[in-house]
Design a protein around this motif. Structure first.
Motif, PDB file in Angstrom:
ATOM      1  N   ILE A  37      33.515 -35.723 -31.557  1.00 40.04           N
ATOM      2  CA  ILE A  37      33.791 -34.663 -32.530  1.00 40.04           C
ATOM      3  C   ILE A  37      33.618 -33.317 -31.848  1.00 40.04           C
ATOM      4  O   ILE A  37      33.012 -33.215 -30.785  1.00 40.04           O
ATOM      5  N   ASP A  38      34.128 -32.289 -32.463  1.00 41.95           N
ATOM      6  CA  ASP A  38      34.048 -30.930 -31.960  1.00 41.95           C
ATOM      7  C   ASP A  38      32.580 -30.534 -31.749  1.00 41.95           C
ATOM      8  O   ASP A  38      31.734 -30.862 -32.595  1.00 41.95           O
ATOM      9  N   GLN A  41      30.947 -28.928 -34.706  1.00 46.00           N
ATOM     10  CA  GLN A  41      30.684 -29.898 -35.763  1.00 46.00           C
ATOM     11  C   GLN A  41      29.468 -30.753 -35.428  1.00 46.00           C
ATOM     12  O   GLN A  41      28.655 -31.062 -36.297  1.00 46.00           O
ATOM     13  N   ARG A  42      29.304 -31.119 -34.162  1.00 40.85           N
ATOM     14  CA  ARG A  42      28.139 -31.895 -33.735  1.00 40.85           C
ATOM     15  C   ARG A  42      26.861 -31.113 -33.989  1.00 40.85           C
ATOM     16  O   ARG A  42      25.877 -31.659 -34.505  1.00 40.85           O
ATOM     17  N   PRO A 139      33.358 -33.061 -41.530  1.00 43.35           N
ATOM     18  CA  PRO A 139      32.583 -31.930 -41.004  1.00 43.35           C
ATOM     19  C   PRO A 139      33.305 -30.582 -41.069  1.00 43.35           C
ATOM     20  O   PRO A 139      32.691 -29.568 -41.391  1.00 43.35           O
ATOM     21  N   ASP A 140      34.618 -30.560 -40.784  1.00 45.77           N
ATOM     22  CA  ASP A 140      35.327 -29.276 -40.819  1.00 45.77           C
ATOM     23  C   ASP A 140      35.338 -28.695 -42.225  1.00 45.77           C
ATOM     24  O   ASP A 140      35.178 -27.489 -42.415  1.00 45.77           O
ATOM     25  N   MET A 143      31.810 -27.341 -43.062  1.00 49.74           N
ATOM     26  CA  MET A 143      31.507 -26.091 -42.364  1.00 49.74           C
ATOM     27  C   MET A 143      32.209 -24.890 -42.992  1.00 49.74           C
ATOM     28  O   MET A 143      31.732 -23.773 -42.868  1.00 49.74           O
ATOM     29  N   LYS A 149      29.281 -27.809 -48.747  1.00 45.42           N
ATOM     30  CA  LYS A 149      28.111 -27.879 -47.875  1.00 45.42           C
ATOM     31  C   LYS A 149      26.838 -28.005 -48.705  1.00 45.42           C
ATOM     32  O   LYS A 149      25.976 -28.841 -48.420  1.00 45.42           O
TER      33      LYS A 149
END
Length: 165
Positions: A37-38, A41-42, A139-140, A143, A149
């Motif tokens: 993952i990005d 995001q991690r 996750p995107d 965020m 969130k």
């Protein structure tokens, strides 16, 4: 998947952590589980987990699809096949709990009983029994949408009673 581009990113062979996070597929250009993952995001997911006392050694990330498909889209039939394979893996690995990230992945794994936006633990049916799981947004989305969130942070606290010290 064998004909898809990119490196095959397998789920952990020896799941030593308490928790497994599941994503739909690796990001474009992913070469291994560390780049699954990005990085932003991690870090975001690590911060969420740290807020309930789960360190990076206690959580692993695995993809439903081991490679990224052409165009980055999985059809419903392929999602079903990949979900069956992942349920088999989870029956063998037996993490204490899972967090499924993304609506499509949640729907594929949990099935008809999946409740979008549920603020409770859900049950993932496996051959070896059932497993407690949380189904969160991708996750995107987490965020970039404060309301999603906030709901996810609240739901995440439910893991405290599920994971053994």
């Amino acid at each position: 998947e064998a004909s898809w581009d990119g490196a095959s990113i397998l789920p952990p062979a020896n799941l030593s952590g308490k928790l497994l996070l599941l994503v739909e597929m690796p990001i474009m250009g992913a070469a291994d589980s560390d780049s699954l993952i990005d990085p932003a995001q991690r870090r975001f997911l690590a911060a969420m987990l740290a807020s309930i006392g789960i360190g990076s050694d206690d959580a692993a990330i695995a993809p439903l699809a081991m490679r990224r498909p052409p165009g980055g889209l999985l059809d419903e039939d392929m999602l079903g096949k990949l979900a069956r394979r992942m349920r088999h893996y989870l029956s063998l690995a037996r993490p204490q709990a899972t967090i499924i990230l993304g609506d499509r992945t949640s729907r594929a794994l949990i099935g008809a009983q999946w409740q979008p936006g549920a603020e409770s633990m859900q049950s993932l049916d496996l051959a070896s029994g059932s497993m407690r799981t949380l189904a969160l947004a991708a996750p995107d989305l987490l965020m970039n949408r404060p309301a999603a969130k906030m709901r996810s942070w609240q739901t995440l606290r439910l893991l405290r009673g599920v994971l053994n010290g």
